[in-house]
Write an enzyme that holds these catalytic residues in place. Structure first.
Site, mmCIF file in Angstrom:
data_model
loop_
_atom_site.group_PDB
_atom_site.id
_atom_site.type_symbol
_atom_site.label_atom_id
_atom_site.label_comp_id
_atom_site.label_asym_id
_atom_site.label_seq_id
_atom_site.Cartn_x
_atom_site.Cartn_y
_atom_site.Cartn_z
ATOM 1 N N ARG A 51 14.147 27.313 -49.198
ATOM 2 C CA ARG A 51 13.737 26.189 -48.354
ATOM 3 C C ARG A 51 12.400 25.559 -48.753
ATOM 4 N NH1 ARG A 51 17.135 29.040 -45.986
ATOM 5 N NH2 ARG A 51 15.918 30.680 -46.977
ATOM 6 N N THR A 52 11.396 26.381 -48.944
ATOM 7 C CA THR A 52 10.055 25.798 -49.106
ATOM 8 C C THR A 52 9.969 25.005 -50.398
ATOM 9 O OG1 THR A 52 9.271 27.753 -47.951
ATOM 10 C CG2 THR A 52 7.604 26.340 -48.927
ATOM 11 N N LYS A 80 2.684 35.726 -69.347
ATOM 12 C CA LYS A 80 1.889 36.079 -70.541
ATOM 13 C C LYS A 80 0.452 36.415 -70.150
ATOM 14 C CE LYS A 80 4.338 32.337 -72.772
ATOM 15 N NZ LYS A 80 4.066 30.956 -73.192
ATOM 16 N N ARG A 101 3.405 28.816 -54.156
ATOM 17 C CA ARG A 101 3.709 30.084 -53.455
ATOM 18 C C ARG A 101 3.335 31.222 -54.383
ATOM 19 N NH1 ARG A 101 9.121 31.616 -50.241
ATOM 20 N NH2 ARG A 101 8.002 30.317 -48.723
ATOM 21 N N HIS A 129 1.585 30.720 -44.038
ATOM 22 C CA HIS A 129 2.661 29.847 -44.528
ATOM 23 C C HIS A 129 2.542 28.537 -43.751
ATOM 24 C CE1 HIS A 129 6.305 28.373 -46.100
ATOM 25 N NE2 HIS A 129 7.108 29.397 -45.904
#
Ligand code: CP
Length: 306
Positions: A51-52, A80, A101, A129
């Site tokens: 969703r986000t 890396k 995120r 959030h």
């Protein structure tokens, strides 16, 4: 330049403006269809999301802009060993705004210190959030007509659930809010949130273990899943994961106007039979998530549509 790290970054008045803008976007989508032409959103997702990430992307596409990004740390140069600060300095050369995120709490905050574009915290560890909170506030306001004067049940993993932490921070600013914190002992709301947010703001709350005990007195029930990814061992997760299952029988105990919200994804905590109950609002919540992120992108990019 403005970022969004926490729902507290916006005053109550600014949140009202943002939600009003989201309402106008919902009512008049064509008016906004070209608002971000020539602009690019980068989605930097070091943790899984449906969703986000996709709602930020849908929001930018709905505004006529473009999108780019990565959906896992493995597919970026983080694998890396690249730092968040180097990544954001790079992305700042490519995009106009980004949503990040990250599993580490505070990573988006590090990013915004090195960024020359607005950074949206799309979830950092078990911390915050904020765009989910904006979604939740818009959903509650749209369904109930207001944001204060209600008893809200927060149920499930209150320890690790960042959506709950963000929502509590945002809601204590409205008058007449009471919480019922419904969780097993092991997944109680962290004591720093109880003392620093609830006690400090003199917010009435009680803690219960049984969902059935709370249901008859709620105006709103906010269900959450047990956050598997934050547990240190599988055994504890398995013991906790089905602690709460909201089904049609339990819904009979709830008031006729008690909406059920859930940030999703759901696992087992809401039985699918509840989906057809008119009080089940979690898929409406998903749709509101697009409108509010459209409003947020316009606000952070300082784009006004007449
Ligand atoms: N609500 C939410 O954050 O969902 P995703 O993990 O799918 O983005």
């Amino acid at each position: 330049m403005r970022h969004l790290m926490s729902p507290m970054d916006f005053s109550v008045e600014e949140l009202e403006k943002l939600m009003d803008l989201a309402g106008d976007i919902e009512a008049n989508p064509a008016k906004y269809a070209h608002a971000c032409e020539g602009k690019k959103l980068a989605t930097l997702f070091y943790e899984p999301s449906t969703r986000t990430r996709l709602s930020h992307e849908a929001a930018m596409l709905n505004l006529g802009g473009n999108i780019m990004g990565f959906s896992s740390a493995d597919s970026s140069s983080a694998s890396k060993g690249e730092s968040v600060s180097d990544t954001i300095r790079t992305i700042s050369c490519y995009a106009d705004i980004c949503a990040m995120r990250h599993p580490k709490e505070g990573a988006p905050m590090v990013a915004c210190r090195h960024s020359s574009i607005p950074v949206i915290n799309a979830g950092d560890g078990g911390h915050q959030h904020p765009t989910q909170t904006l979604t939740d506030l818009l959903t509650i306001r749209s369904l109930k007509g207001h944001l204060g004067n209600m008893t809200i049940g927060l149920c499930g993993d209150l320890k690790f659930g960042r959506t709950v932490h963000s929502l509590i921070h945002a809601l204590v600013r409205y008058t007449g809010i009471q919480f019922v914190l419904i969780s097993p002992e092991e997944l109680r709301l962290p004591s720093y949130i109880r003392s620093d947010v609830l006690d400090k703001n003199k917010i009435p709350y009680r803690e219960v273990v049984r969902l059935e005990d709370a249901l008859p007195n709620l105006d709103l029930l906010y269900m959450t899943r047990v956050q598997k990814e934050r547990f240190f061992n599988e055994e504890d997760y398995v013991r906790m994961k089905d602690f709460y299952i909201l089904d049609s029988k339990k819904m009979e105990l709830a008031p006729k106007d008690m909406y059920v919200l859930h940030p999703l994804p759901r696992v087992n905590e809401i039985s699918v039979e509840v989906d057809s109950d008119p009080r089940a609002a979690y898929f409406k919540q998903v749709q509101y998530g697009v409108y509010i992120r459209m409003a947020l992108i316009l606000t952070l990019l300082e784009i006004e549509v007449k």
